[in-house]
Design a protein around this motif. Structure first.
Motif, PDB file in Angstrom:
ATOM      1  N   ARG A 140      17.002 -71.779 -58.799  1.00 19.93           N
ATOM      2  CA  ARG A 140      17.382 -72.667 -57.697  1.00 19.93           C
ATOM      3  C   ARG A 140      18.896 -72.761 -57.554  1.00 19.93           C
ATOM      4  O   ARG A 140      19.432 -72.744 -56.440  1.00 19.93           O
ATOM      5  CB  ARG A 140      16.775 -74.053 -57.926  1.00 19.93           C
ATOM      6  N   HIS A 141      19.577 -72.834 -58.694  1.00 18.15           N
ATOM      7  CA  HIS A 141      21.036 -72.975 -58.678  1.00 18.15           C
ATOM      8  C   HIS A 141      21.711 -71.695 -58.182  1.00 18.15           C
ATOM      9  O   HIS A 141      22.810 -71.755 -57.621  1.00 18.15           O
ATOM     10  CB  HIS A 141      21.529 -73.324 -60.083  1.00 18.15           C
ATOM     11  N   SER A 142      21.052 -70.570 -58.368  1.00 14.31           N
ATOM     12  CA  SER A 142      21.636 -69.289 -57.954  1.00 14.31           C
ATOM     13  C   SER A 142      21.862 -69.218 -56.451  1.00 14.31           C
ATOM     14  O   SER A 142      22.681 -68.431 -55.966  1.00 14.31           O
ATOM     15  CB  SER A 142      20.722 -68.134 -58.388  1.00 14.31           C
ATOM     16  N   ARG A 143      21.137 -70.043 -55.689  1.00  9.42           N
ATOM     17  CA  ARG A 143      21.201 -69.980 -54.230  1.00  9.42           C
ATOM     18  C   ARG A 143      22.151 -71.007 -53.622  1.00  9.42           C
ATOM     19  O   ARG A 143      22.249 -71.117 -52.404  1.00  9.42           O
ATOM     20  CB  ARG A 143      19.799 -70.174 -53.646  1.00  9.42           C
ATOM     21  N   ILE A 144      22.885 -71.709 -54.459  1.00 10.36           N
ATOM     22  CA  ILE A 144      23.646 -72.858 -53.954  1.00 10.36           C
ATOM     23  C   ILE A 144      24.709 -72.455 -52.941  1.00 10.36           C
ATOM     24  O   ILE A 144      24.943 -73.148 -51.958  1.00 10.36           O
ATOM     25  CB  ILE A 144      24.262 -73.648 -55.132  1.00 10.36           C
ATOM     26  N   ASP A 145      25.348 -71.288 -53.132  1.00 10.21           N
ATOM     27  CA  ASP A 145      26.403 -70.859 -52.206  1.00 10.21           C
ATOM     28  C   ASP A 145      25.846 -70.409 -50.858  1.00 10.21           C
ATOM     29  O   ASP A 145      26.604 -70.278 -49.886  1.00 10.21           O
ATOM     30  CB  ASP A 145      27.228 -69.725 -52.818  1.00 10.21           C
ATOM     31  N   ALA A 146      24.547 -70.154 -50.801  1.00  7.51           N
ATOM     32  CA  ALA A 146      23.929 -69.696 -49.549  1.00  7.51           C
ATOM     33  C   ALA A 146      23.297 -70.833 -48.766  1.00  7.51           C
ATOM     34  O   ALA A 146      22.808 -70.615 -47.655  1.00  7.51           O
ATOM     35  CB  ALA A 146      22.869 -68.632 -49.860  1.00  7.51           C
ATOM     36  N   ARG A 147      23.320 -72.034 -49.308  1.00 11.07           N
ATOM     37  CA  ARG A 147      22.586 -73.139 -48.688  1.00 11.07           C
ATOM     38  C   ARG A 147      23.368 -73.874 -47.611  1.00 11.07           C
ATOM     39  O   ARG A 147      22.802 -74.676 -46.872  1.00 11.07           O
ATOM     40  CB  ARG A 147      22.115 -74.122 -49.762  1.00 11.07           C
ATOM     41  N   LEU A 148      24.683 -73.597 -47.524  1.00 10.35           N
ATOM     42  CA  LEU A 148      25.493 -74.167 -46.453  1.00 10.35           C
ATOM     43  C   LEU A 148      26.239 -73.037 -45.753  1.00 10.35           C
ATOM     44  O   LEU A 148      26.732 -72.112 -46.404  1.00 10.35           O
ATOM     45  CB  LEU A 148      26.506 -75.182 -46.999  1.00 10.35           C
ATOM     46  N   ASP A 149      26.330 -73.102 -44.432  1.00 11.87           N
ATOM     47  CA  ASP A 149      27.089 -72.086 -43.716  1.00 11.87           C
ATOM     48  C   ASP A 149      28.565 -72.478 -43.719  1.00 11.87           C
ATOM     49  O   ASP A 149      28.927 -73.570 -44.205  1.00 11.87           O
ATOM     50  CB  ASP A 149      26.534 -71.880 -42.304  1.00 11.87           C
ATOM     51  N   PRO A 150      29.470 -71.614 -43.214  1.00  5.38           N
ATOM     52  CA  PRO A 150      30.906 -71.940 -43.250  1.00  5.38           C
ATOM     53  C   PRO A 150      31.255 -73.252 -42.559  1.00  5.38           C
ATOM     54  O   PRO A 150      32.280 -73.872 -42.871  1.00  5.38           O
ATOM     55  CB  PRO A 150      31.546 -70.740 -42.527  1.00  5.38           C
ATOM     56  N   GLY A 151      30.420 -73.685 -41.630  1.00  7.66           N
ATOM     57  CA  GLY A 151      30.675 -74.951 -40.947  1.00  7.66           C
ATOM     58  C   GLY A 151      30.086 -76.161 -41.649  1.00  7.66           C
ATOM     59  O   GLY A 151      30.161 -77.277 -41.143  1.00  7.66           O
ATOM     60  N   GLY A 152      29.476 -75.934 -42.831  1.00  8.32           N
ATOM     61  CA  GLY A 152      28.906 -77.035 -43.591  1.00  8.32           C
ATOM     62  C   GLY A 152      27.513 -77.428 -43.178  1.00  8.32           C
ATOM     63  O   GLY A 152      26.995 -78.470 -43.580  1.00  8.32           O
TER      64      GLY A 152
END
Length: 227
Positions: A63-75
């Motif tokens: 679950r933690h591996s996906r943290i950077d993909a869970r928000l787009d550049p606009g938040g």
């Protein structure tokens, strides 16, 4: 001892969940809580590397591996199906797979099944939903909570037909634990969308948005409603 160990695992899991899906009006993801839960799971695993503790650590790492993909550049929140897999942390995923390879000394418990489900869903190519549904059915035999039943229904809707999943979801509509739950309306909306009922899906996405605890999550649900 096992009862106390189960309680510790539950607390660690709840800490991670609060970080992964924040229940407050602040940011939708609290990375510091997720990181703290992973650290605690690592400490517990060093002390008691039994199958369930190992699986809990593996589950949190996936679950933690996906943290950077869970928000787009606009938040804005990015739902699982729309995430850029290039942003997933492959090191954490590899570690999770290695951890799960060391389990199997006992009959699969709840965390082993949840970790297996999480790992099956990050494979390259189409997700093998029949396999996911089978794992959820096994989990439901151990834990007959309405939340697990909902997850099982959503998986069956992907594996068999949206209509099959929707029938099961409808049977859970009166469950007090699911009343007002974002994931209930989101699961229903997703399957309605897949069945071709765009109007019904839009209503369910809007209902999901009404129960979101913060603005970013509400916007994610409303974005799906507008598709």
């Amino acid at each position: 001892i096992e009862f106390r160990l189960n309680s510790v695992r539950t607390v660690i899991s709840l800490v991670f969940t609060e970080g992964h899906h924040s229940s407050g009006e602040g940011p939708p993801i609290r990375t510091e809580l997720c990181s703290e839960a992973v650290w605690l799971a690592r400490q517990l695993h060093q002390l008691t590397p039994d199958d369930e503790t190992t699986a809990l650590l593996a589950l949190l790492l996936v679950r933690h591996s996906r943290i950077d993909a869970r928000l787009d550049p606009g938040g804005r929140l990015v739902l699982f199906d729309d995430q850029d897999r290039e942003l997933w942390d492959q090191g954490l995923l590899a570690e999770a797979k290695e951890l799960m390879a060391t389990t199997g000394r006992s009959a699969p418990g709840g965390y082993q099944l949840q970790a297996a489900i999480a790992l099956v869903q990050i494979v390259e190519g189409p997700i093998p939903w029949q396999h996911v549904a089978a794992l959820y059915r096994a989990l439901l035999r151990q834990d007959q909570s309405p939340l697990i039943a909902l997850q099982c229904a959503a998986a069956l809707g992907r594996a068999n037909s949206p209509e099959a999943g929707l029938l099961l979801i409808d049977s859970l509509r009166g469950e007090p634990l699911l009343k007002g739950l974002v994931s209930f309306h989101a699961a229903e909306a997703d399957l309605l969308e897949r069945s071709g009922d765009q109007a019904g899906a839009r209503i369910s996405w809007e209902r999901a948005s009404e129960h979101c605890p913060n603005l970013v999550q509400r916007e994610a649900m409303l974005d799906r409603a507008k598709r």
